[in-house]
Design a protein around this motif. Structure first.
Motif, short mmCIF file in Angstrom:
data_model
loop_
_atom_site.label_atom_id
_atom_site.label_comp_id
_atom_site.label_asym_id
_atom_site.label_seq_id
_atom_site.Cartn_x
_atom_site.Cartn_y
_atom_site.Cartn_z
N GLU A 279 -7.20 -0.37 -4.17
CA GLU A 279 -7.48 -1.71 -4.63
C GLU A 279 -7.88 -1.63 -6.11
OE1 GLU A 279 -10.27 -5.43 -3.17
OE2 GLU A 279 -10.85 -3.41 -2.60
N ILE A 280 -7.34 -2.53 -6.89
CA ILE A 280 -7.66 -2.59 -8.31
C ILE A 280 -8.55 -3.80 -8.54
CG2 ILE A 280 -6.73 -2.84 -10.65
CD1 ILE A 280 -5.77 -0.28 -9.29
N MET B 64 -10.49 1.40 -9.80
CA MET B 64 -9.65 1.58 -8.64
C MET B 64 -10.49 2.23 -7.56
SD MET B 64 -7.73 4.09 -6.77
CE MET B 64 -7.31 5.47 -7.76
N ARG C 5 -1.43 -0.16 -11.49
CA ARG C 5 -0.69 0.00 -10.22
C ARG C 5 0.46 0.98 -10.39
NH1 ARG C 5 -2.30 -2.83 -6.15
NH2 ARG C 5 -3.62 -4.64 -6.47
N GLU D 242 -3.32 -5.10 -14.86
CA GLU D 242 -3.36 -4.51 -13.53
C GLU D 242 -2.04 -3.84 -13.17
OE1 GLU D 242 -3.69 -6.10 -8.96
OE2 GLU D 242 -4.99 -7.06 -10.46
N GLU E 50 0.70 4.41 -8.27
CA GLU E 50 1.84 4.58 -7.37
C GLU E 50 2.80 5.67 -7.81
OE1 GLU E 50 3.44 0.67 -6.50
OE2 GLU E 50 1.47 -0.01 -5.79
N TRP F 97 -0.43 9.37 -3.96
CA TRP F 97 0.03 8.10 -3.37
C TRP F 97 1.41 8.31 -2.73
CZ3 TRP F 97 -1.74 3.78 -1.59
CH2 TRP F 97 -0.86 2.76 -1.29
#
Length: 84
Positions: A76-77, A1, A58, A54, A62, A67
């Protein structure tokens, strides 16, 4: 990440820092977080996670107080394949 920090991150992160660090410690303990940290100039964050997909990463990102409170402004992953 890979992600980016907000302007004045060192001041703005203060109210959320302990909750952020506590969450990272739990992730590390569970084995999903391999490593994470800022670049030397504290403009970017880099983390390595070991997860099934993924979407899992995320959800973890998040859910982080950084975040949710705008300390991380984008991320970005990228799936990574370890060769050695």
């Amino acid at each position: 990440m890979w992600g980016s920090y907000c302007e004045d991150v060192l001041e703005k992160r203060t109210p959320y820092r302990q909750a952020h660090l506590d969450g990272l410690a739990k992730q590390k303990e569970s084995g999903v977080l391999i490593t994470i940290g800022p670049t030397a100039d504290v403009t970017k964050v880099f983390g390595i996670y070991e997860a099934e997909d993924e979407a899992t990463v995320r959800q973890i990102v998040e859910s982080d107080p950084y975040w949710q409170n705008g300390i991380w402004t984008e991320y970005e992953i990228k799936e990574w394949i370890q060769v050695f």
